[in-house]
Enzyme design. Structure first.
Site, PDB file in Angstrom:
ATOM      1  N   ALA A  63      -4.666   2.730  -0.928  1.00 52.72           N
ATOM      2  CA  ALA A  63      -4.126   2.163  -1.987  1.00 52.72           C
ATOM      3  C   ALA A  63      -4.888   0.775  -2.139  1.00 52.72           C
ATOM      4  O   ALA A  63      -5.343   0.368  -3.078  1.00 52.72           O
ATOM      5  CB  ALA A  63      -2.567   2.092  -2.379  1.00 52.72           C
ATOM      6  N   ASP A  64      -4.630   0.025  -1.050  1.00 52.31           N
ATOM      7  CA  ASP A  64      -5.433  -1.191  -0.829  1.00 52.31           C
ATOM      8  C   ASP A  64      -6.727  -1.224  -0.812  1.00 52.31           C
ATOM      9  O   ASP A  64      -7.532  -1.981  -1.461  1.00 52.31           O
ATOM     10  CB  ASP A  64      -5.006  -2.017   0.677  1.00 52.31           C
ATOM     11  N   LEU A  65      -7.375  -0.229  -0.132  1.00 51.10           N
ATOM     12  CA  LEU A  65      -8.902  -0.154   0.075  1.00 51.10           C
ATOM     13  C   LEU A  65      -9.392   0.399  -1.360  1.00 51.10           C
ATOM     14  O   LEU A  65     -10.398  -0.049  -1.655  1.00 51.10           O
ATOM     15  CB  LEU A  65      -9.382   0.717   1.169  1.00 51.10           C
ATOM     16  N   ASP A  95       0.829  -1.392  -0.049  1.00 47.38           N
ATOM     17  CA  ASP A  95       0.040  -0.032  -0.022  1.00 47.38           C
ATOM     18  C   ASP A  95       0.715   1.223   0.129  1.00 47.38           C
ATOM     19  O   ASP A  95       0.709   2.070  -0.950  1.00 47.38           O
ATOM     20  CB  ASP A  95      -0.929  -0.042   1.104  1.00 47.38           C
ATOM     21  N   GLY A 115      -9.567  -2.640  -3.555  1.00 46.11           N
ATOM     22  CA  GLY A 115     -10.523  -3.430  -3.217  1.00 46.11           C
ATOM     23  C   GLY A 115     -11.977  -2.720  -3.840  1.00 46.11           C
ATOM     24  O   GLY A 115     -12.736  -3.678  -4.551  1.00 46.11           O
TER      25      GLY A 115
END
Length: 409
Positions: A181-183, A153, A186
């Site tokens: 960045a991860d969220l 991330d 997703g």
């Protein structure tokens, strides 16, 4: 193998927009689990495949804990069932392949090429299940010179330029307070999956959804990148402020901080009247937003001096009554108990087998004809292994054999 003979049964009876959709979740940590939890909240049946030893990495990412469960794992894994097997074991891998051959959606976030080496790549699955929507999340995507680099991330935030515009003007670049960045990846993955499912209704064929952390952050640059393209000027950091709207930022008060969003000249007139700065309303330096942007350094100290005379709570009441967008900067505990958050049902609770009553943030998606629902707590590691294998037609003797050699939990 005939995919029709391995179609999973609708093990869970529930309502929801995605009810009847079978999702095989090969992902772990945050980006993939956040996507699959979103699908699960909307009614999909999500089977979470975990390593038979430690399970999802986040099962060990503590403290903080709630009893014997990490808060991190509890945050993104509700409404799922856990199948804990060794994917390097040929028999277990074959069983997971069978699940994939009958699934509507497969989600993975290994490094590019890893799923294929396990016999669970898109081409292998699609050959037996042409209708599968297969989603891959990685740091840099399935193509390009960086495709095999590990994805994190913070690295995506750094490379994308996001960190360069986050932080105070005179301070260093900083990452988001959450794993943005991860969220974001997703969320983009969920959008891609739903789009591919919609197209499958027309064509009968699934497809490969390829999402990267870096791409997702580049997409989020939106008006920041557009401003750069228009002017050639590299964007600066503005802290809580907005590069093209003034005043639009956090201000200190006599007690606490407050966020004010004067988004147009009409609101400017309301704002100056409400806070006792009427003499600035028609000042040529500040009368229009474009001039306020040019003269931000002259204007902001005048606003700060006035706002320092009263508390954040008092100014919130004054500005709200005047119709000026305003919000006290809450701490997390204050935010989670805000009356609007409570009224919208954004905090939910569910009983967990070992952690007791678990409070989680609910889905923000509200559907008039059947919204999300929290049906089951985040699963224990391998909680549903026997149930899932039995429903696939694996007999007790075979399950016992898999367990005996340590290939399942």
């Amino acid at each position: 193998m005939d995919a029709s003979t391995t179609q999973p049964s609708p093990w869970l009876e529930h309502d929801g927009a995605l009810s009847g959709l079978c999702v095989l979740d090969l992902s772990r940590i945050l980006s993939g689990p956040f996507s699959t939890m979103t699908l699960a909240d909307l009614g999909a049946d999500v089977i979470k495949v975990e390593d038979h030893r430690g399970g999802d990495d986040t099962r060990a990412w503590g403290p903080p804990y709630q009893e014997d469960q990490t808060a991190y794992f509890l945050s993104v894994n509700r409404n799922k069932r856990s199948l804990a097997v060794d994917l390097k074991d040929p028999e277990c891998r074959e069983l997971v392949q069978r699940l994939a051959y009958g699934a509507d959606v497969v989600v993975e976030n290994f490094r590019p090429g890893t799923a294929a080496r396990l016999g669970l790549g898109y081409e292998e699955i699609a050959a037996a299940n042409p209708g599968v929507v297969y989603a891959s999340i990685s740091g840099y995507g399935q193509t390009g010179p960086f495709r095999e680099e590990p994805g994190y991330d913070a690295i995506a935030q750094a490379l994308s330029g996001m960190m360069s515009v986050t932080g105070e003007t005179d301070g260093p670049p900083v990452r988001f307070g959450v794993s943005g960045a991860d969220l974001a990846a997703g969320m983009w993955t969920t959008i891609g999956i739903l789009a591919a499912l919609h197209e499958r209704k027309r064509t009968g064929h699934g497809q490969w959804v390829d999402v990267s952390l870096l791409d997702g952050q580049i997409a989020w640059l939106t008006y920041i990148s557009s401003g750069y393209f228009a002017t050639g000027r590299v964007p600066d950091r503005y802290g809580s402020a907005h590069p093209t709207i003034v005043p639009y930022q956090a201000f200190p008060t006599a007690e606490g901080h407050i966020m004010i969003a004067v988004g147009n000249d009409r609101l400017w007139r309301r704002f100056t009247a409400a806070v006792g700065l009427g003499s600035l309303t028609d000042d040529p330096r500040f009368a229009t937003n474009s001039e306020r942007v040019r003269h931000r350094d002259d204007l902001l100290p005048l606003i700060e001096k006035m706002l320092a005379e009263r508390t954040a709570a008092e100014w919130s009441q004054v500005l709200s009554k005047a119709g000026v967008p305003v919000g006290r900067i809450n701490t997390v505990d204050q935010a989670l108990t805000h009356p609007q958050v409570v009224a919208r049902g954004m905090i939910t609770e569910i009983e967990h087998a070992t952690a007791g009553t678990v409070h989680t943030v609910a889905s923000p998606v509200k559907l008039s004809a059947g919204s999300h629902q929290v049906r089951t707590a985040p699963p224990l590691h391998g909680e549903h292994t026997d149930d899932i294998l039995t429903a696939m037609g694996v007999d007790d003797v075979r399950i016992a054999g898999i367990r005996a050699r340590g290939a399942a939990r």
